[in-house]
Design an enzyme around this catalytic site. Structure first.
Site, mmCIF file in Angstrom:
data_model
loop_
_atom_site.group_PDB
_atom_site.id
_atom_site.type_symbol
_atom_site.label_atom_id
_atom_site.label_comp_id
_atom_site.label_asym_id
_atom_site.label_seq_id
_atom_site.Cartn_x
_atom_site.Cartn_y
_atom_site.Cartn_z
ATOM 1 N N GLY A 11 0.760 -1.241 0.000
ATOM 2 C CA GLY A 11 0.000 0.000 0.000
ATOM 3 C C GLY A 11 0.787 1.286 0.000
ATOM 4 N NE ARG A 44 -2.170 2.907 -11.513
ATOM 5 C CZ ARG A 44 -2.043 4.160 -11.128
ATOM 6 N NH1 ARG A 44 -1.468 5.051 -11.917
ATOM 7 N NH2 ARG A 44 -2.467 4.547 -9.955
ATOM 8 C CB CYS A 52 -13.812 2.868 -30.243
ATOM 9 S SG CYS A 52 -13.021 3.114 -31.826
ATOM 10 C CD GLU A 53 -14.963 1.995 -24.189
ATOM 11 O OE1 GLU A 53 -15.608 2.770 -23.439
ATOM 12 O OE2 GLU A 53 -15.386 0.898 -24.570
ATOM 13 C CE1 TYR A 62 -8.197 1.003 -9.869
ATOM 14 C CE2 TYR A 62 -6.016 1.081 -10.848
ATOM 15 C CZ TYR A 62 -7.047 0.363 -10.284
ATOM 16 O OH TYR A 62 -6.904 -0.977 -10.098
ATOM 17 N N GLY A 114 3.915 -3.638 -3.639
ATOM 18 C CA GLY A 114 3.787 -3.883 -5.068
ATOM 19 C C GLY A 114 4.209 -2.633 -5.812
HETATM 20 C C1 LIG Z 1 -2.401 -5.428 -4.265
HETATM 21 C C2 LIG Z 1 -1.952 -6.006 -3.015
HETATM 22 C C3 LIG Z 1 -0.708 -5.639 -2.473
HETATM 23 C C4 LIG Z 1 0.182 -4.594 -3.091
HETATM 24 O O1 LIG Z 1 -0.343 -3.321 -2.964
HETATM 25 P P1 LIG Z 1 0.519 -2.043 -3.406
HETATM 26 O O2 LIG Z 1 -0.372 -0.905 -3.145
HETATM 27 O O3 LIG Z 1 0.823 -2.214 -4.854
HETATM 28 O O4 LIG Z 1 1.743 -2.010 -2.568
HETATM 29 C C5 LIG Z 1 -0.297 -6.268 -1.314
HETATM 30 N N1 LIG Z 1 -1.064 -7.210 -0.713
HETATM 31 C C6 LIG Z 1 -2.259 -7.593 -1.202
HETATM 32 C C7 LIG Z 1 -3.031 -8.627 -0.502
HETATM 33 C C8 LIG Z 1 -2.743 -7.003 -2.360
HETATM 34 O O5 LIG Z 1 -3.939 -7.361 -2.838
#
Ligand SMILES: *Cc1c(COP(=O)(O)O)cnc(C)c1O
Length: 406
Positions: free
Chosen positions: A237, A309, A339-340, A313, A272
């Site tokens: 996150g 994205r 085409c959007e 988002y 991630g």
């Molecule tokens: C998507 C996800 C992450 C990674 O989140 P980031 O915001 O990209 O760091 C970690 N754990 C779980 C369970 C996820 O679904």
């Protein structure tokens, strides 16, 4: 990692214009150096803790990227049997793999048990029974923790919050308490951890502190039932800087997320976006410059099928030219060929003068870029390139129409 020399853009020491000419566009181009830097910065921030960094594969599943991370000693957070297979193939240690997701299928659970992963992050009671049943059939004990949903508003985009009570993920703290008592009675379940992941692109440290506090109180409560949770998985996150966003430094993040946690545990983190977003640009070519009475549209050869994205988002990505021309900046919309109406990379954005045939770089495209790409409008997925100093190589070939027609 990106620098202009005489108005020409380089990634590390590679001339991006040359790569784009040779490989064609659109193309995702990554810096190996930046990836390793990100891992070390994140890992280093937790150096005081007994920790396992489990990179969230869904952010970017390129095998070469996983291999580089595996060599650095990184583990993986997976959400499917496909990601399990990929992680193992790329040399990720199964004892550093954690498995989340609300809909794990029998064959995926079986494969993970056979591989000997570190932890199942269980998201429902039916899933707990299912894992127990499959583990029994295989004569194994499944290392298990519940994904708890601490009901925290992480103040991010509604499509990427995951830790609020109306989200589909995990169990509420009360449900999870009953879950652990039930798990104790199941012979093929080994209770070994607890997991939470409150959302993505979080830029406010207070949300992480609250998570830390709530999980810590929860662990205290659970362990009164003669249970011990060895692994505390605090999810991912950590936000990155897309648009001069105020962000949390990895070491401040580490301090916030561990602030209230009990000592002598193994802490698992699942970054991630932080790991890959800023390692990569999406390079695209301008097809047309289209002027209407109201607007100037820069029509490029990348579309929402390549990078979704902005469309889903409302995400902001900086856009810069590979060749900086002199002259006044203009307000324009950078749009793809799909085409959007949502196929827009930038609205009313100031760009230096550009012309058809010029290349643009869409920045911070490494996370949830290629991994969310599709064939919408019958478009092959782009190529992926890895830059190392002044050398570069293709790490995924551009898809062909024949590939799609298979
Ligand atoms: C998507 C996800 C992450 C990674 O989140 P980031 O915001 O990209 O760091 C970690 N754990 C779980 C369970 C996820 O679904």
């Amino acid at each position: 990692m990106l620098t202009y020399k005489k108005n020409i853009l380089y990634m590390d020491n590679s001339l991006l214009n040359d790569i784009a000419d040779k490989i064609s566009t659109p193309a995702y181009i990554y810096s190996r150096k930046k990836l390793i830097e990100n891992f070390r910065k994140f890992n280093g921030a937790f150096s005081k803790h007994n920790r396992i960094i489990c990179y969230a594969v869904k952010a970017n599943a390129n095998p070469e990227i996983l291999k580089i991370l595996a060599k650095e000693g990184c583990g993986c957070d997976i959400v499917s049997g496909g990601e399990l297979k990929l992680a193992l193939k790329c040399g990720i240690n199964p004892k550093k793999i954690v498995f989340a997701g609300v809909g794990k299928k029998d064959e995926e659970i079986r494969a993970a048990l056979k591989a000997g992963i570190l932890l199942f992050n269980v998201e429902s009671i039916p899933e707990l029974y299912k894992i127990n049943e499959i583990a029994m059939a295989l004569g194994k004990k499944a290392p298990t923790g519940f994904r708890v949903n601490p009901d925290i508003d992480a103040k991010t985009h509604p499509h990427i919050t995951t830790g609020m009570s109306h989200n589909k993920f995990g169990l509420s703290l009360n449900e999870a308490e009953d879950g652990y008592l039930l798990a104790k009675t199941l012979k093929n379940i080994e209770i070994s951890g607890v997991h939470c992941h409150i959302g993505s692109q979080i830029t406010d440290p207070v949300s992480f502190e609250i998570a830390s506090k709530k999980i810590s109180a929860f662990i205290n409560k659970i362990e009164k039932n003669s249970l011990k949770l060895k692994y505390i998985d605090m999810g991912g996150g950590l936000g990155i800087n897309y648009n001069n966003d105020k962000i949390i430094k990895p070491k401040d993040y580490a301090a916030a997320i561990t602030k209230y946690l009990p000592k002598n545990r193994v802490i698992i983190l699942e970054p991630g976006r932080f790991m890959v977003a800023e390692t990569c640009i999406l390079v695209t070519k301008i097809i047309f410059v289209k002027k209407t009475a109201k607007k100037k549209f820069i029509v490029v050869d990348a579309g929402m099928n390549d990078l979704v994205r902005p469309a889903i988002y409302d995400a902001f990505h900086k856009i810069i030219p590979l060749l900086k021309r002199q002259g006044e900046q203009h307000n324009c919309d950078v749009v793809g060929p799909i085409c959007e109406s949502s196929d827009v990379f930038a609205k009313d954005r100031k760009l230096p003068p550009v012309t058809s045939g010029d290349y643009l770089a869409i920045l911070c495209a490494g996370a949830y870029g290629y991994s969310m790409s599709s064939n919408y409008n019958m478009r092959p997925r782009p190529a992926e390139i890895l830059v190392e100093g002044k050398n570069w190589k293709v790490i995924r070939k551009r898809e062909t129409l024949e590939d799609i027609l298979k």
